[in-house]
Design an enzyme around this catalytic site. Structure first.
Site, PDB file in Angstrom:
ATOM      1  N   HIS A  96       1.785   4.559  -2.805  1.00 23.58           N
ATOM      2  CA  HIS A  96       1.915   6.015  -2.659  1.00 23.58           C
ATOM      3  C   HIS A  96       3.273   6.485  -3.164  1.00 23.58           C
ATOM      4  CE1 HIS A  96      -1.806   6.411  -0.544  1.00 23.58           C
ATOM      5  NE2 HIS A  96      -1.408   5.808   0.564  1.00 23.58           N
TER       6      HIS A  96
ATOM      7  N   HIS B  24       0.831  -1.207   0.000  1.00 28.57           N
ATOM      8  CA  HIS B  24       0.000   0.000   0.000  1.00 28.57           C
ATOM      9  C   HIS B  24       0.865   1.256   0.000  1.00 28.57           C
ATOM     10  CE1 HIS B  24      -3.613   2.395   1.416  1.00 28.57           C
ATOM     11  NE2 HIS B  24      -2.635   3.155   1.912  1.00 28.57           N
ATOM     12  N   GLU B  25       1.839   1.311   0.898  1.00 26.63           N
ATOM     13  CA  GLU B  25       2.666   2.514   1.010  1.00 26.63           C
ATOM     14  C   GLU B  25       3.578   2.700  -0.204  1.00 26.63           C
ATOM     15  OE1 GLU B  25       1.902   4.667   3.072  1.00 26.63           O
ATOM     16  OE2 GLU B  25       0.690   3.443   4.423  1.00 26.63           O
TER      17      GLU B  25
END
Length: 284
Positions: free
Chosen positions: A202, A198-199
């Site tokens: 980003h 997920h990170e």
């Protein structure tokens, strides 16, 4: 004697005031929420940058890009007991899991180095935009904008992690995650390594699927993401917060679902990540 007393005070304060969330998070939370104004401003600049590079958003597909080098920084506490000193096996499992999550996207990740730093202050207090984050990254960050620096810490304040978007590159670049969110970690419902996935999304330029928290507007600026008004908690069998726009992306890695619920990136999101990676990180 005076110095010893001060050191003891610091040590006790660090241990007693350590965030309770160093091991567990009740629900997924991430430090990369972006206001609509900030997102709109960046997207305008992005279109200019894309045009200046003589590229358009149809130039980027699922073709393979060069493997991304990963430098993993294990930051851990040493008092009253050692906490957070992840074994090499947990790091290898994390890289393997992330590669499986990005399989078919063209992105792949290779571990190039591991550092280990005993520092309870950084471990417990390296939240986003804090002095602890600044000093930690200033001391440990290596490489250029194309190198993925991963920091495992105790984070605190309920966050599972946070990242720096590619257009904000500096020595503070990289991804910070809760150490217990790695595969097999102690963080129930968030221990399959998908916080890292997920990170890194980003880090590659992706917003949350619920960007803007509205059923109108540009959302996450990806055409194949249905409008979504709220983040997802747990793993519901079905969720649709914007009638008529399609069901919410509860299985997308960029939502807030349980790890067991996440299993996909859409083609549109991969295309955007490819654009961001090439334009702002020099990864192609």
């Amino acid at each position: 004697m005076h110095i010893s007393v001060l050191f003891l005070f610091f040590l006790l304060h660090t241990v007693l005031a350590a965030p309770l969330s160093a091991n567990e998070a009740e629900r997924r939370s991430c430090g990369n929420d972006v206001s609509e104004d900030d997102a709109r401003s960046f997207e305008e600049q992005f279109r200019i940058d894309l045009s200046n590079a003589s590229r358009n958003d149809t130039d980027f597909g699922l073709d393979r890009v060069a493997p991304i080098s990963v430098v993993w920084h294990v930051v851990y506490a040493t008092a009253p007991t050692t906490v957070g000193n992840l074994p090499d096996s947990a790091i290898s499992s994390s890289i393997s899991a992330m590669n499986s999550h990005y399989a078919g996207s063209g992105f792949s990740f290779t571990l190039s180095r591991v550092t280990r730093t005993p520092n309870p202050y950084w471990f417990y207090y390296a939240d986003q935009d804090t002095g602890a984050e600044t000093s930690m990254k200033n001391a440990l960050h290596v490489g250029g904008r194309n190198v993925l620096n991963v920091y495992t810490v105790g984070v605190g304040n309920g966050f599972l992690g946070y990242a720096v978007f590619p257009w904000k590159w500096s020595y503070k670049d990289g991804v910070v995650i809760l150490y217990s969110s790695v595969p097999g970690g102690a963080n129930t419902n968030y221990n399959q390594g998908k916080t890292l996935t997920h990170e890194v999304g980003h880090w590659l330029g992706l917003y949350h699927v619920f960007q803007g928290n509205a059923c109108s507007g540009s959302g996450d600026y990806v055409n194949d993401t249905p409008p979504q008004q709220t983040s997802t908690s747990g793993c519901p069998s079905y969720k649709d917060t914007c009638a008529g726009g399609g069901p919410d992306s509860i299985h997308n890695y960029m939502d807030y679902s349980y790890d067991s619920c996440m299993n996909q990136f859409t083609p549109g999101r991969i295309s955007r990540a490819k654009m961001m990676a090439e334009l702002y990180r020099g990864i192609s």
